[in-house]
Motif scaffolding. Structure first.
Motif, PDB file in Angstrom:
ATOM      1  N   ILE A   6       6.414   3.120   2.373  1.00 24.60           N
ATOM      2  CA  ILE A   6       5.281   2.968   1.475  1.00 24.60           C
ATOM      3  C   ILE A   6       5.440   1.651   0.740  1.00 24.60           C
ATOM      4  CG2 ILE A   6       4.026   3.965  -0.471  1.00 24.60           C
ATOM      5  CD1 ILE A   6       5.067   6.688   0.409  1.00 24.60           C
ATOM      6  N   TYR A   7       4.446   0.793   0.820  1.00 28.85           N
ATOM      7  CA  TYR A   7       4.565  -0.543   0.253  1.00 28.85           C
ATOM      8  C   TYR A   7       3.209  -1.005  -0.285  1.00 28.85           C
ATOM      9  CZ  TYR A   7       2.392  -2.057   4.603  1.00 28.85           C
ATOM     10  OH  TYR A   7       1.516  -2.217   5.650  1.00 28.85           O
ATOM     11  N   VAL A   8       3.238  -2.106  -1.033  1.00 26.34           N
ATOM     12  CA  VAL A   8       2.032  -2.690  -1.608  1.00 26.34           C
ATOM     13  C   VAL A   8       1.748  -4.020  -0.934  1.00 26.34           C
ATOM     14  CG1 VAL A   8       0.985  -3.672  -3.670  1.00 26.34           C
ATOM     15  CG2 VAL A   8       2.283  -1.558  -3.835  1.00 26.34           C
ATOM     16  N   TYR A   9       0.547  -4.162  -0.414  1.00 24.63           N
ATOM     17  CA  TYR A   9       0.107  -5.403   0.210  1.00 24.63           C
ATOM     18  C   TYR A   9      -1.211  -5.811  -0.424  1.00 24.63           C
ATOM     19  CZ  TYR A   9      -1.546  -8.662   3.818  1.00 24.63           C
ATOM     20  OH  TYR A   9      -2.019  -9.767   4.485  1.00 24.63           O
ATOM     21  N   ARG A  10      -1.233  -7.000  -1.061  1.00 25.59           N
ATOM     22  CA  ARG A  10      -2.411  -7.464  -1.794  1.00 25.59           C
ATOM     23  C   ARG A  10      -2.890  -6.411  -2.801  1.00 25.59           C
ATOM     24  NH1 ARG A  10      -6.122 -10.358   2.898  1.00 25.59           N
ATOM     25  NH2 ARG A  10      -4.478 -11.662   3.784  1.00 25.59           N
ATOM     26  N   ARG A  11      -1.933  -5.860  -3.517  1.00 21.68           N
ATOM     27  CA  ARG A  11      -2.160  -4.887  -4.588  1.00 21.68           C
ATOM     28  C   ARG A  11      -2.661  -3.537  -4.090  1.00 21.68           C
ATOM     29  NH1 ARG A  11      -4.772  -8.419  -9.592  1.00 21.68           N
ATOM     30  NH2 ARG A  11      -3.148 -10.034  -9.644  1.00 21.68           N
ATOM     31  N   GLU A  12      -2.697  -3.333  -2.788  1.00 19.87           N
ATOM     32  CA  GLU A  12      -3.156  -2.063  -2.240  1.00 19.87           C
ATOM     33  C   GLU A  12      -1.978  -1.305  -1.626  1.00 19.87           C
ATOM     34  OE1 GLU A  12      -6.302  -2.645   0.508  1.00 19.87           O
ATOM     35  OE2 GLU A  12      -7.584  -3.724  -0.898  1.00 19.87           O
ATOM     36  N   PRO A  13      -1.874   0.008  -1.899  1.00 19.90           N
ATOM     37  CA  PRO A  13      -0.793   0.799  -1.305  1.00 19.90           C
ATOM     38  C   PRO A  13      -1.060   1.080   0.169  1.00 19.90           C
ATOM     39  CG  PRO A  13      -2.228   2.214  -2.598  1.00 19.90           C
ATOM     40  CD  PRO A  13      -2.726   0.802  -2.799  1.00 19.90           C
ATOM     41  N   HIS A  14      -0.027   0.975   0.979  1.00 17.40           N
ATOM     42  CA  HIS A  14      -0.117   1.245   2.406  1.00 17.40           C
ATOM     43  C   HIS A  14       1.017   2.188   2.809  1.00 17.40           C
ATOM     44  CE1 HIS A  14      -2.660  -2.322   2.200  1.00 17.40           C
ATOM     45  NE2 HIS A  14      -3.083  -2.064   3.417  1.00 17.40           N
ATOM     46  N   ILE A  15       0.765   2.960   3.836  1.00 11.07           N
ATOM     47  CA  ILE A  15       1.749   3.893   4.377  1.00 11.07           C
ATOM     48  C   ILE A  15       1.935   3.572   5.853  1.00 11.07           C
ATOM     49  CG2 ILE A  15       2.331   6.317   4.753  1.00 11.07           C
ATOM     50  CD1 ILE A  15       0.243   6.897   2.487  1.00 11.07           C
ATOM     51  N   TYR A  16       3.187   3.350   6.245  1.00 14.21           N
ATOM     52  CA  TYR A  16       3.469   2.925   7.613  1.00 14.21           C
ATOM     53  C   TYR A  16       4.512   3.846   8.231  1.00 14.21           C
ATOM     54  CZ  TYR A  16       5.083   0.048  11.510  1.00 14.21           C
ATOM     55  OH  TYR A  16       5.436  -0.401  12.763  1.00 14.21           O
ATOM     56  N   ASN A  17       4.233   4.306   9.451  1.00 17.23           N
ATOM     57  CA  ASN A  17       5.178   5.109  10.214  1.00 17.23           C
ATOM     58  C   ASN A  17       5.807   4.207  11.275  1.00 17.23           C
ATOM     59  OD1 ASN A  17       6.544   6.859  11.895  1.00 17.23           O
ATOM     60  ND2 ASN A  17       4.982   8.449  11.819  1.00 17.23           N
ATOM     61  N   PRO A  18       7.066   3.773  11.079  1.00 18.25           N
ATOM     62  CA  PRO A  18       7.686   2.845  12.036  1.00 18.25           C
ATOM     63  C   PRO A  18       7.803   3.414  13.437  1.00 18.25           C
ATOM     64  CG  PRO A  18       8.937   2.939   9.980  1.00 18.25           C
ATOM     65  CD  PRO A  18       7.959   4.063   9.947  1.00 18.25           C
ATOM     66  N   ALA A  19       7.905   4.750  13.555  1.00 21.75           N
ATOM     67  CA  ALA A  19       8.093   5.347  14.873  1.00 21.75           C
ATOM     68  C   ALA A  19       6.844   5.262  15.728  1.00 21.75           C
ATOM     69  CB  ALA A  19       8.527   6.808  14.729  1.00 21.75           C
ATOM     70  N   THR A  20       5.678   5.439  15.105  1.00 19.60           N
ATOM     71  CA  THR A  20       4.433   5.520  15.864  1.00 19.60           C
ATOM     72  C   THR A  20       3.569   4.273  15.730  1.00 19.60           C
ATOM     73  OG1 THR A  20       3.234   6.521  14.015  1.00 19.60           O
ATOM     74  CG2 THR A  20       4.424   8.013  15.489  1.00 19.60           C
ATOM     75  N   GLY A  21       3.868   3.441  14.740  1.00 16.77           N
ATOM     76  CA  GLY A  21       3.022   2.290  14.476  1.00 16.77           C
ATOM     77  C   GLY A  21       1.785   2.632  13.673  1.00 16.77           C
ATOM     78  N   GLN A  22       1.676   3.864  13.218  1.00 14.67           N
ATOM     79  CA  GLN A  22       0.520   4.300  12.445  1.00 14.67           C
ATOM     80  C   GLN A  22       0.549   3.637  11.068  1.00 14.67           C
ATOM     81  OE1 GLN A  22       0.475   8.452  11.470  1.00 14.67           O
ATOM     82  NE2 GLN A  22      -1.742   8.552  11.280  1.00 14.67           N
ATOM     83  N   LEU A  23      -0.571   3.000  10.689  1.00 15.88           N
ATOM     84  CA  LEU A  23      -0.683   2.293   9.420  1.00 15.88           C
ATOM     85  C   LEU A  23      -1.947   2.743   8.710  1.00 15.88           C
ATOM     86  CD1 LEU A  23       0.177   0.015   7.427  1.00 15.88           C
ATOM     87  CD2 LEU A  23      -1.184  -1.550   8.823  1.00 15.88           C
ATOM     88  N   ILE A  24      -1.810   3.141   7.446  1.00 16.70           N
ATOM     89  CA  ILE A  24      -2.941   3.636   6.678  1.00 16.70           C
ATOM     90  C   ILE A  24      -2.999   2.905   5.346  1.00 16.70           C
ATOM     91  CG2 ILE A  24      -3.896   5.612   5.436  1.00 16.70           C
ATOM     92  CD1 ILE A  24      -2.782   7.396   7.606  1.00 16.70           C
TER      93      ILE A  24
END
Length: 404
Positions: A113-131
């Protein structure tokens, strides 16, 4: 009578399960195509829980130039060898999506879970799923002259219901004095299958306006985050995922020789408890102070200090490090405040009072030779929990509130 000494054969499905849990997550994604049975198994909660018990140490490193738009990279790093005491991690891949990168808030059960351009994002490294997570709008909040507004997000997980929850904090404070003017907490909720942020009902009488200080953690269905109520007074805020109750715990006076500004604190999970790590005296004296929240209800703290061995003082006496987080086996990760070449981080085994240097190799030279106007930022996260192999709509796993 003779007794048989032969080992009984295991059922084939048990053997298959055992083999699959030892495979890399990327291989599992390909093997979902073998059969409907394997697809169902790999995507099941049962398999995910078993897979998460198999260690898969990996570093994720984000680098970006704040002065430009889209100039960022996120690299994955693997151990140079398989020894538990390995002292080198090497870049083995970079993530292609430009939206993957920024300050890493949490490693939550294999999700980044990280912040990119002030927006929170959720990334699953196993599947490449990014939300990209829905933002909490703050346009309606008035900021006075000399004031600043900040929006932060915290995420938690309930291991019993396997549900995730998100809370948001909007704070307004005076930039020069750090005086907190107002703050509001929100809980992510749902109505008619649409997610939105619902203002939290704060019942504790001692709950007061506060501003965020670094990220949060999740322990046994409770979200914790560190906050300031004024320039030099810290609190820890807890949020119970199941009851949706907030609590505010005053942080005790840490030490008399604290600098005028504030001590350098990081909130960690150690031994299943929320712990404040104070590295204020690490560089000068080789001392880390640990304040452990023993009980949320009674708001009781305990404290102990760790003193580095004299032979390990050279690791910290010339470079300023910041505490980033902990590994599953309780080691504290420290990363440099400045981006230096050759780049390295530190791993501190507190049980054995042993600090080790971990070299980072394979970072492209371009990041060490940025143009003069560049505003380089970086962050590092150690993810020794296995990456989640489940490919799902992440938002469907959130413990939705009823909404208004």
């Amino acid at each position: 009578m003779c007794l048989s000494t032969e080992t009984p054969e295991l059922p084939m499905h048990v053997v298959t399960d055992e083999i699959l849990t030892r495979l890399p997550a990327k291989s599992l994604m390909r093997f979902k195509c073998v059969s409907k049975l394997w697809l169902s198994l790999i995507r099941s909660r049962y398999f995910s829980n078993r897979f998460s018990k198999v260690p898969s140490p990996r570093l994720y490193m984000c680098l970006w130039d704040q002065a430009t738009i889209g100039d960022n990279e996120t690299y994955t790093l693997a151990p140079l060898d398989t020894r538990p005491s390995t002292s080198t991690f090497v870049v083995d891949d970079n993530l292609p999506d430009p939206a993957i990168g920024g300050y890493i808030l949490q490693n939550l059960g294999g999700f980044m879970i990280y912040v990119y351009r002030r927006e929170p994002h959720i990334y699953n490294p196993a599947t490449g799923q990014l939300i990209g997570f829905p933002l909490r709008s703050s346009d309606h909040i008035v900021v006075p002259p000399g004031g600043e507004k900040v929006v932060t997000y915290y995420f938690g997980y309930d291991p019993l219901s396997h549900k995730y929850k998100a809370v948001s904090l909007i704070s307004v404070f005076l930039e020069e004095t750090k005086q907190v003017i107002s703050s509001m907490n929100y809980i992510f909720s749902q109505k008619n299958k649409l997610g939105y942020w619902n203002k939290a009902a704060l019942t504790p009488t001692d709950f007061c306006p506060h501003m965020p200080s670094k990220g949060g953690i999740s322990i046994d269905a409770i979200i914790y985050y560190l906050a300031l109520v004024d320039r030099d007074r810290f609190v820890v805020v807890s949020f119970d995922i199941r009851s949706e109750e907030f609590n505010m715990i005053q942080v005790p006076k840490l030490h008399e020789d604290a600098p005028v500004d504030t001590p350098d604190l990081t909130l960690l999970e150690l031994g299943g408890k929320a712990t404040l790590c104070d590295r204020t005296n690490l560089r000068d004296k080789g001392v880390l102070a640990l304040w452990t929240l023993e009980d949320v209800g009674s708001k009781k703290w305990s404290c102990k200090s760790l003193v580095l061995k004299p032979s390990q003082l050279p690791l910290v006496d010339s470079i300023t490090f910041r505490v980033k987080g902990t590994t599953q086996n309780g080691k504290v990760l420290l990363i440099p405040k400045d981006f230096l070449s050759p780049f390295h981080i530190l791993s501190y085994d507190m049980q054995n009072n042993d600090m080790r240097k971990i070299e980072i190799k394979g970072i492209p030279d371009v990041w060490f030779n940025m143009y003069e106007e560049a505003d380089l930022h970086f962050d590092v996260m150690f993810m020794d929990q296995s990456e989640s192999p489940i490919y799902i709509n992440f938002l469907s796993c959130f413990d939705w509130g009823d909404g208004d």
